[in-house]
Design an enzyme around this catalytic site. Structure first.
Site, PDB file in Angstrom:
ATOM      1  N   GLN A 109     -34.707  -8.275  22.941  1.00  0.00           N
ATOM      2  CA  GLN A 109     -33.345  -8.769  23.106  1.00  0.00           C
ATOM      3  C   GLN A 109     -33.114  -9.995  22.226  1.00  0.00           C
ATOM      4  O   GLN A 109     -32.034 -10.159  21.639  1.00  0.00           O
ATOM      5  CB  GLN A 109     -33.081  -9.107  24.572  1.00  0.00           C
ATOM      6  CG  GLN A 109     -31.612  -9.321  24.926  1.00  0.00           C
ATOM      7  CD  GLN A 109     -30.857  -8.018  25.116  1.00  0.00           C
ATOM      8  OE1 GLN A 109     -31.318  -6.956  24.720  1.00  0.00           O
ATOM      9  NE2 GLN A 109     -29.691  -8.077  25.725  1.00  0.00           N
ATOM     10  N   ARG A 156     -28.445 -11.352  33.407  1.00  0.00           N
ATOM     11  CA  ARG A 156     -29.053 -10.096  33.848  1.00  0.00           C
ATOM     12  C   ARG A 156     -30.574 -10.219  33.902  1.00  0.00           C
ATOM     13  O   ARG A 156     -31.211 -10.663  32.946  1.00  0.00           O
ATOM     14  CB  ARG A 156     -28.673  -8.986  32.873  1.00  0.00           C
ATOM     15  CG  ARG A 156     -29.337  -7.644  33.148  1.00  0.00           C
ATOM     16  CD  ARG A 156     -28.755  -6.960  34.367  1.00  0.00           C
ATOM     17  NE  ARG A 156     -29.349  -5.659  34.613  1.00  0.00           N
ATOM     18  CZ  ARG A 156     -28.717  -4.634  35.126  1.00  0.00           C
ATOM     19  NH1 ARG A 156     -27.442  -4.744  35.456  1.00  0.00           N
ATOM     20  NH2 ARG A 156     -29.337  -3.492  35.338  1.00  0.00           N
ATOM     21  N   ASP A 168     -10.343  -3.426   0.390  1.00  0.00           N
ATOM     22  CA  ASP A 168     -11.500  -2.724   0.920  1.00  0.00           C
ATOM     23  C   ASP A 168     -12.769  -3.502   0.550  1.00  0.00           C
ATOM     24  O   ASP A 168     -12.911  -4.016  -0.560  1.00  0.00           O
ATOM     25  CB  ASP A 168     -11.554  -1.319   0.315  1.00  0.00           C
ATOM     26  CG  ASP A 168     -12.805  -0.570   0.714  1.00  0.00           C
ATOM     27  OD1 ASP A 168     -12.810   0.021   1.798  1.00  0.00           O
ATOM     28  OD2 ASP A 168     -13.774  -0.605  -0.059  1.00  0.00           O
ATOM     29  N   THR A 171       0.815  -1.216   0.000  1.00  0.00           N
ATOM     30  CA  THR A 171       0.000   0.000   0.000  1.00  0.00           C
ATOM     31  C   THR A 171       0.849   1.267   0.000  1.00  0.00           C
ATOM     32  O   THR A 171       1.850   1.368   0.708  1.00  0.00           O
ATOM     33  CB  THR A 171      -0.928  -0.003   1.229  1.00  0.00           C
ATOM     34  OG1 THR A 171      -1.817  -1.099   1.129  1.00  0.00           O
ATOM     35  CG2 THR A 171      -1.727   1.281   1.317  1.00  0.00           C
ATOM     36  N   THR A 216     -11.114  -3.133   5.835  1.00  0.00           N
ATOM     37  CA  THR A 216     -10.311  -2.344   4.893  1.00  0.00           C
ATOM     38  C   THR A 216      -9.091  -3.088   4.377  1.00  0.00           C
ATOM     39  O   THR A 216      -8.856  -3.127   3.170  1.00  0.00           O
ATOM     40  CB  THR A 216      -9.871  -1.029   5.568  1.00  0.00           C
ATOM     41  OG1 THR A 216     -11.033  -0.307   5.985  1.00  0.00           O
ATOM     42  CG2 THR A 216      -9.057  -0.169   4.609  1.00  0.00           C
ATOM     43  N   SER A 236      -6.135  -0.073  -2.824  1.00  0.00           N
ATOM     44  CA  SER A 236      -6.802  -1.157  -3.543  1.00  0.00           C
ATOM     45  C   SER A 236      -6.339  -1.254  -4.996  1.00  0.00           C
ATOM     46  O   SER A 236      -6.265  -2.344  -5.554  1.00  0.00           O
ATOM     47  CB  SER A 236      -8.322  -0.956  -3.496  1.00  0.00           C
ATOM     48  OG  SER A 236      -8.791  -1.029  -2.163  1.00  0.00           O
ATOM     49  N   GLY A 245     -25.077  -0.489  30.153  1.00  0.00           N
ATOM     50  CA  GLY A 245     -23.933   0.233  30.691  1.00  0.00           C
ATOM     51  C   GLY A 245     -22.738  -0.662  30.928  1.00  0.00           C
ATOM     52  O   GLY A 245     -21.593  -0.244  30.728  1.00  0.00           O
ATOM     53  N   GLY A 287       2.707  -2.855   8.279  1.00  0.00           N
ATOM     54  CA  GLY A 287       2.844  -3.551   9.554  1.00  0.00           C
ATOM     55  C   GLY A 287       4.251  -4.066   9.767  1.00  0.00           C
ATOM     56  O   GLY A 287       4.893  -4.561   8.839  1.00  0.00           O
ATOM     57  N   GLU A 333      -6.331  -6.022   3.278  1.00  0.00           N
ATOM     58  CA  GLU A 333      -6.468  -7.176   2.376  1.00  0.00           C
ATOM     59  C   GLU A 333      -7.594  -6.950   1.363  1.00  0.00           C
ATOM     60  O   GLU A 333      -8.218  -7.901   0.899  1.00  0.00           O
ATOM     61  CB  GLU A 333      -6.700  -8.463   3.167  1.00  0.00           C
ATOM     62  CG  GLU A 333      -5.525  -8.923   3.998  1.00  0.00           C
ATOM     63  CD  GLU A 333      -4.306  -9.254   3.147  1.00  0.00           C
ATOM     64  OE1 GLU A 333      -4.454  -9.890   2.105  1.00  0.00           O
ATOM     65  OE2 GLU A 333      -3.201  -8.844   3.536  1.00  0.00           O
TER      66      GLU A 333
END
Length: 703
Positions: free
Chosen positions: A395, A376, A488, A196, A484, A202, A463, A235, A486
């Site tokens: 839920q 919960r 996009d 890159t 993103t 890309s 929370g 990297g 390898e």
């Protein structure tokens, strides 16, 4: 007339896939099936399930509760390489000094991540590199386990062995393997993958870095011609890398028409960037730190500039093309485009690994959210105990389809890994083509879904989901870039759409279809015939839960989208040209690619259900598979309604049944997440522990 048995119904329905059946015969057969359609369940019929929903099963009575056998379900979900994953988990469990704390600086995280990798390889004896070549399925299992410890560790491992090491092994020849394999394997040669650039990601063919051959010194001269060509986000570059595989345009002097220089396209070169002993940056190379990121701060991303850096001619990774000492260029592939495609094709394993690892991240997030939602309790009927929040329909609506999708992705990415392993061994052109498109599509689809789902899991935990120790923020931030790198995701989906259009064109020119697209052989004729007004109204549960109906619905949508976008592209290309037409239809093309990938995912899930040997486990997986299919159909119900594939009454039945299936899956949710078999060192979140969650949570903050 007596109703036929389920077996008879299945046999008749399976004839849908008879390639020799004409559209007219198919419609007549579907009309005849109406005589056998089970009676529709009406609101007035006896016995609804809880929440006022129609229970599954024939008739109107209460459905039998599906039960899960934990050991059998876990055994069926367990991959073939669980032993090596447990070696990773056990090693880090025994080494608290190598476990990533919740709060850590960027610099400390980078050093810890490198220590984790070195310890895993040199102390635990887990050597991923040989599996990159010998058995990729083992390598991906190790990567998933490492990512479970810390996603930064999984990515750093991938940079070293899949990107840097994989590029040397896959793009180089024997001389490169002999020289570099052992040192890459034992981490003596930590390296980078420098593709890159600042102005190009890309669009790899647009890279501007140059590698000019100098025949007088038998060297290549690597140069960054402008700021836009600086290698970016590399990297391992900022701190630890000693080498880089640099992708650059190969320039050969005096070989163009008229004696000027010839640009031979993008090739890969091994470029040392730091001294092996002193670790100092080598002359002509400039390295800068890309700095603190949204996530993955254990990975040291850097930027590289090259100022007339000279490397030996042998440092060209010459599997597909070579340059002789006199500057003569040779290649087994005749064109720049074919050489470029072959080069990138050898790097497809990165996409396979990201899709596979993304499912691992999704399993962690879903496990934490489901376990907390079971634990919960909140509100309830007057003067009665509070109820689990997972008993609330809202839920269930958030989490149960997500849990079903996690199972679907598990089987789909396992199939992808198997196909990739087959490709590496057989080198069959059809399999190669199939893996390229399937890996692009699954990587894009799964990582996008996971990114959205992590946020949903956080919200579902209220929370407590916002506490860093409960992992959602870390998982979300570290995983976000999966969408993103390898490739996009939007670009990858366009590749899938382009391949579908290519297959569509070849079908009408008498060509063959790749393995994944076999269903299109029938779909262009039979699926695109006028929807049957009778079957469009069927709402019986036996019908809606029939895998033939579900696959037909998914594939009908893909076929309709493919045909319509092909027509639109042809129309717009007359006035806008090819690029303009593509851009005008871009959203349509992305929807087509996603629809196709969903069809593949469902097909692999159905196969996994049917292959399950244990009856009780098969019933649970069938329930989860049905929820995945009907939830997806309902999410895109407008498409089916617009073409009268589904009548209003059937759409309503699909919605109600999807809600009820979510309710049923809730009954086995604990067993379903436990079957992922994630050890405590992976889940780590106090609210995601299988027991005593509140106790661990309060202890964490000092009570």
């Amino acid at each position: 007339m007596d109703r036929p048995t389920t077996t008879t119904t299945t046999v008749v329905a399976s004839q849908t896939y008879d390639g020799g059946e004409s559209p007219a015969l198919r419609r007549l057969r579907l009309l005849s099936l109406h005589l056998y359609q089970p009676s529709l369940t009406r609101a007035a019929s006896s016995g609804r399930g809880e929440h006022g929903l129609i229970p599954c099963g024939s008739g109107g009575g209460r459905a039998r509760r599906v039960e899960a056998s934990g050991p059998e379900l876990k055994a069926y979900m367990e991959g073939p390489h669980r032993e090596v994953q447990m070696r990773v988990f056990d090693f880090f469990s025994s080494r608290p000094d190598l476990q990533t704390p919740v709060e850590i600086s960027t610099a400390d995280h980078r050093e810890l991540c490198m220590r984790q990798l070195v310890a895993l390889v040199r102390e635990a004896g887990v050597r991923p590199f040989r599996y990159v070549l010998e058995d990729p399925s083992v390598y991906f299992a190790i990567t998933e386990a490492a990512g479970g410890i810390d996603i930064s560790l999984g990515i750093k491992l991938g940079v070293q062995y899949s990107l840097w090491g994989g590029s040397v092994m896959n793009l180089g020849t024997k001389k490169h393997k002999d020289k570099y394999f052992n040192a890459i394997d034992n981490l003596d040669y930590p390296g980078c993958f420098a593709m890159t650039e600042l102005h190009h990601g890309s669009n790899v063919q647009g890279l501007q870095t140059t590698a000019t051959f100098d025949p007088l010194t038998d060297e290549f001269v690597i140069n960054t011609p402008n700021d836009g060509a600086i290698k970016w986000w590399i990297g391992n570059a900022a701190v630890h890398g000693k080498f880089a595989t640099v992708f650059a345009r190969l320039i050969l002097p005096l070989q163009g028409n008229g004696g000027e220089s010839a640009d031979m396209g993008v090739h890969a070169f091994i470029v040392p960037i730091r001294d092996l002993k002193s670790h100092s940056v080598l002359p002509g190379i400039e390295i800068h730190d890309c700095g603190h990121k949204v996530g993955l701060n254990g990975v040291d991303n850097g930027a590289l500039r090259f100022r007339s850096v000279r490397i030996p001619r042998d440092n060209l990774l010459n599997r597909f093309a070579d340059v002789a000492c006199d500057g003569k260029y040779t290649s087994s592939l005749p064109t720049v485009n074919k050489r470029f495609a072959a080069t990138l094709g050898e790097l497809v394993g990165g996409r396979v690994g990201l899709a596979y690892s993304s499912v691992g991240v999704l399993k962690i997030a879903v496990t934490i959210a489901v376990r907390y939602s079971l634990l919960r309790q909140q509100f309830g009927p007057p003067k009665q105990p509070e109820v689990s929040i997972l008993d609330y329909q809202s839920q269930q609506h958030k989490l149960m389809p997500m849990l079903a999708s996690t199972y679907a992705f598990h089987f789909a990415t396992r199939y992808l890994v198997d196909k990739y392993s087959e490709m590496k061994k057989a080198h069959d052109d059809d399999v190669v083509s199939d893996v390229h498109s399937l890996s692009a599509g699954l990587k894009a689809y799964v990582t996008s879904y996971t990114a959205k789902s992590i946020s949903t899991c956080r919200e579902a935990c209220g929370g407590h989901g916002y506490a860093a120790v409960n992992r959602f923020g870390i998982l979300r931030n570290d995983h976000d870039i999966f969408q993103t790198f390898e490739g996009d995701n939007t670009v990858l989906l366009q590749q899938v759409a382009a391949d579908l259009l290519k297959q569509y064109k070849e079908k009408f020119e008498g060509g063959t279809l790749a393995v994944t697209w076999n269903y299109l052989r029938d779909s262009m004729a039979s699926y695109l015939s006028q929807p049957n007004p009778v079957t469009a109204r069927w709402e019986g549960e036996d019908h809606l839960r029939n895998p033939t109906f579900q696959l037909d619905a998914f594939r009908y949508r893909t076929s309709r989208l493919l045909q319509s976008v092909a027509t639109r592209l042809h129309k717009h290309s007359r006035t806008l040209g090819g690029f303009g037409a593509w851009n005008r239809c871009l959203n349509h093309l992305l929807t087509l690619a996603e629809s196709h990938i969903e069809s593949v995912i469902l097909a692999k899930f159905i196969e996994a259900v049917q292959s399950c040997p244990d009856k009780k486990t098969r019933e649970v997986l069938k329930l989860v598979c049905d929820l995945y299919a009907l939830d997806r159909i309902w999410n895109d119900i407008g498409t089916y309604r617009n073409v009268d594939y589904v009548a209003p009454n059937k759409a309503k039945a699909i919605h109600k049944l999807a809600e009820y299936l979510s309710f049923q899956v809730r009954g086995v949710a604990r067993e379903l997440v436990d079957a992922f078999d994630l050890p405590d060192i992976v889940t780590r979140a106090p609210i995601g522990m299988p027991s005593e969650a509140y106790s661990q949570y309060t202890q964490y903050i000092g009570f």
